[in-house]
Write an enzyme that holds these catalytic residues in place. Structure first.
Site, PDB file in Angstrom:
ATOM      1  N   PRO A  15     -90.282 127.639  17.647  1.00  0.00           N
ATOM      2  CA  PRO A  15     -90.265 126.929  18.930  1.00  0.00           C
ATOM      3  C   PRO A  15     -90.073 125.442  18.699  1.00  0.00           C
ATOM      4  O   PRO A  15     -90.788 124.838  17.899  1.00  0.00           O
ATOM      5  CB  PRO A  15     -91.656 127.225  19.504  1.00  0.00           C
ATOM      6  CG  PRO A  15     -92.514 127.494  18.309  1.00  0.00           C
ATOM      7  CD  PRO A  15     -91.620 128.117  17.287  1.00  0.00           C
ATOM      8  N   MET A  17     -89.332 121.669  20.764  1.00  0.00           N
ATOM      9  CA  MET A  17     -89.271 120.949  22.029  1.00  0.00           C
ATOM     10  C   MET A  17     -87.873 120.408  22.259  1.00  0.00           C
ATOM     11  O   MET A  17     -87.224 119.920  21.333  1.00  0.00           O
ATOM     12  CB  MET A  17     -90.307 119.822  22.030  1.00  0.00           C
ATOM     13  CG  MET A  17     -91.737 120.336  21.991  1.00  0.00           C
ATOM     14  SD  MET A  17     -92.970 119.028  21.781  1.00  0.00           S
ATOM     15  CE  MET A  17     -92.856 118.213  23.364  1.00  0.00           C
ATOM     16  N   GLN A  68     -94.918 129.851  23.708  1.00  0.00           N
ATOM     17  CA  GLN A  68     -95.808 128.970  22.963  1.00  0.00           C
ATOM     18  C   GLN A  68     -96.538 128.036  23.915  1.00  0.00           C
ATOM     19  O   GLN A  68     -95.916 127.389  24.762  1.00  0.00           O
ATOM     20  CB  GLN A  68     -95.083 128.132  21.919  1.00  0.00           C
ATOM     21  CG  GLN A  68     -96.100 127.353  21.053  1.00  0.00           C
ATOM     22  CD  GLN A  68     -95.463 126.504  19.981  1.00  0.00           C
ATOM     23  OE1 GLN A  68     -94.858 125.481  20.286  1.00  0.00           O
ATOM     24  NE2 GLN A  68     -95.618 126.908  18.727  1.00  0.00           N
ATOM     25  N   CYS A  98     -97.571 120.833  15.929  1.00  0.00           N
ATOM     26  CA  CYS A  98     -96.655 119.773  16.332  1.00  0.00           C
ATOM     27  C   CYS A  98     -97.295 118.397  16.138  1.00  0.00           C
ATOM     28  O   CYS A  98     -98.407 118.158  16.618  1.00  0.00           O
ATOM     29  CB  CYS A  98     -96.237 119.953  17.789  1.00  0.00           C
ATOM     30  SG  CYS A  98     -95.066 118.703  18.360  1.00  0.00           S
ATOM     31  N   LYS A 137     -99.613 128.990  15.316  1.00  0.00           N
ATOM     32  CA  LYS A 137     -98.713 128.300  14.393  1.00  0.00           C
ATOM     33  C   LYS A 137     -99.402 127.012  13.966  1.00  0.00           C
ATOM     34  O   LYS A 137     -99.829 126.222  14.814  1.00  0.00           O
ATOM     35  CB  LYS A 137     -97.368 127.984  15.053  1.00  0.00           C
ATOM     36  CG  LYS A 137     -96.355 127.347  14.106  1.00  0.00           C
ATOM     37  CD  LYS A 137     -95.003 127.176  14.788  1.00  0.00           C
ATOM     38  CE  LYS A 137     -93.943 126.716  13.789  1.00  0.00           C
ATOM     39  NZ  LYS A 137     -94.154 125.329  13.329  1.00  0.00           N
ATOM     40  N   HIS A 169     -96.522 126.311   8.752  1.00  0.00           N
ATOM     41  CA  HIS A 169     -95.544 125.324   8.278  1.00  0.00           C
ATOM     42  C   HIS A 169     -96.082 124.752   6.981  1.00  0.00           C
ATOM     43  O   HIS A 169     -97.171 124.176   6.950  1.00  0.00           O
ATOM     44  CB  HIS A 169     -95.363 124.226   9.332  1.00  0.00           C
ATOM     45  CG  HIS A 169     -94.244 123.290   9.022  1.00  0.00           C
ATOM     46  ND1 HIS A 169     -93.350 122.865   9.974  1.00  0.00           N
ATOM     47  CD2 HIS A 169     -93.866 122.681   7.866  1.00  0.00           C
ATOM     48  CE1 HIS A 169     -92.473 122.050   9.419  1.00  0.00           C
ATOM     49  NE2 HIS A 169     -92.770 121.918   8.144  1.00  0.00           N
ATOM     50  N   GLY A 210     -90.766 126.125   7.440  1.00  0.00           N
ATOM     51  CA  GLY A 210     -90.548 124.787   6.906  1.00  0.00           C
ATOM     52  C   GLY A 210     -89.494 124.743   5.829  1.00  0.00           C
ATOM     53  O   GLY A 210     -89.665 125.327   4.754  1.00  0.00           O
ATOM     54  N   GLY A 211     -88.369 124.086   6.105  1.00  0.00           N
ATOM     55  CA  GLY A 211     -87.358 123.835   5.091  1.00  0.00           C
ATOM     56  C   GLY A 211     -86.556 125.039   4.635  1.00  0.00           C
ATOM     57  O   GLY A 211     -85.853 124.960   3.628  1.00  0.00           O
ATOM     58  N   GLY A 231     -86.438 127.198  11.376  1.00  0.00           N
ATOM     59  CA  GLY A 231     -86.349 126.188  12.420  1.00  0.00           C
ATOM     60  C   GLY A 231     -84.940 125.687  12.620  1.00  0.00           C
ATOM     61  O   GLY A 231     -84.061 126.395  13.099  1.00  0.00           O
TER      62      GLY A 231
END
Length: 327
Positions: A15, A17, A68, A98, A137, A169, A210-211, A231
């Site tokens: 998710p 933004m 979410q 976040c 998350k 993450h 992540g990554g 992501g």
């Protein structure tokens, strides 16, 4: 409508933004029938007090899709989950990852890593009223926290509160001094720590985030983890990530080429335009479709230059650029 919690997702799209809106999800669903898709984060306060149709409506083709939520008030989150239950999402996820300033100012997102007992109260209340699975998350820690100490304690508290599925993450979040973009790039990734969490909590369904930029990397992580959350790679190179993703479930992909996927988007785009929507609202999610392929730069250029004022002819002109022999 959802029929209940989906099986643990081998692959999900994070998710994000201002990105993962309904148009984005419908495009991603064209590429993969099985990947779990997420909404942008919606605050519990917005759901309790806001325009529910604008915040919660989505197309049935998006399933499996998760909502979410962001928030830190257990009573308000419980109320928001009760309201959202009528929308038939397949999962409801609490954001504890976040790092943006606007999230911190509301005391939710990654800052909640410093208040695990409050998060446990939040998820316990959400679980009590939710017809579908409540997930979390999170980050591996924030600021000066020691992830090796913080993360296992956080997971244990979530498990005790009733959570059975989490996405982690594999970076710290620095709440002061780094922008949200820098928080996605500068703190070092610690995949081994996240992998160890799966060994320490074998009864939990854990995904790493992540990554992760290629499907090969996804498959490498799946040797250890239950799932992988991808992501920005799913946005910048959607065909490379999602075009063959259904193979993870032993299924053939929906399309053989990105050209086939682009053509399949035409009816969706036309319907959007007929409802009064603008082309850019859909095609802003599609520039990376031909990433690394002949005509990719021209595809991006034609879409970016024409989508703000044009119609379906812009898509056709962009697609024609991918068929031009580069020699």
């Amino acid at each position: 409508m959802a029929t209940g919690s989906p099986p643990a997702s081998l692959l999900s799209v994070a998710p994000m933004m201002d990105w993962t809106d309904s148009n984005c999800r419908r495009f991603h669903r064209m590429l993969s029938r099985r990947a779990l898709l997420y909404t942008e984060m919606v605050t519990s306060a917005a759901i309790v007090h806001g325009d529910l149709s604008r915040l919660l409506d989505y197309d049935a083709c998006e399933h499996p899709v998760a909502l979410q939520l962001g928030g830190s008030d257990p009573a308000q989150l419980r109320q928001a989950v009760g309201i959202a239950a009528d929308w038939g999402y397949d999962e409801i996820n609490l954001n504890v990852g976040c790092p943006s300033d606007r999230v911190q100012s509301g005391c939710f997102g990654a800052v909640l890593m410093t208040r695990p007992e409050l998060v446990a109260d939040c998820v316990a209340g959400m679980i009590a009223v939710s017809p579908v699975e409540i997930t979390v998350k999170c980050r591996i820690g924030v600021d000066d926290q020691i992830p090796e100490d913080v993360l296992p304690d956080f997971i244990a508290r979530m498990r005790a509160a009733g959570v059975r599925r989490m996405a982690i993450h594999a970076r710290k979040a620095w709440l002061q001094g780094l922008s949200p973009r820098e928080n996605r790039e500068i703190p070092p990734l610690d995949y081994p720590l996240v992998h160890r969490m799966k060994a320490e909590f074998p009864d939990m369904d854990l995904s790493v985030n992540g990554g992760i930029a290629t499907l090969d990397q996804v498959q490498d992580h799946l040797r250890v983890m239950d799932g992988v959350m991808v992501g920005r790679a799913a946005y910048h190179q959607p065909w490379d990530i999602l075009g063959a993703a259904d193979g993870l479930w032993g299924e053939a992909p929906p399309f053989e080429t990105p050209t086939d996927a682009a053509l399949a988007m035409r009816p969706l785009i036309l319907a959007h335009l007929e409802r009064g929507g603008r082309l850019h609202q859909v095609t802003r999610h599609m520039p990376g479709l031909f990433h690394g392929r002949p005509g990719a730069r021209q595809w991006r250029r034609v879409l970016s230059e024409g989508a703000s004022t044009g119609g379906i002819e812009v898509c056709d002109a962009a697609l024609a650029q991918t068929r031009i022999d580069p020699d």
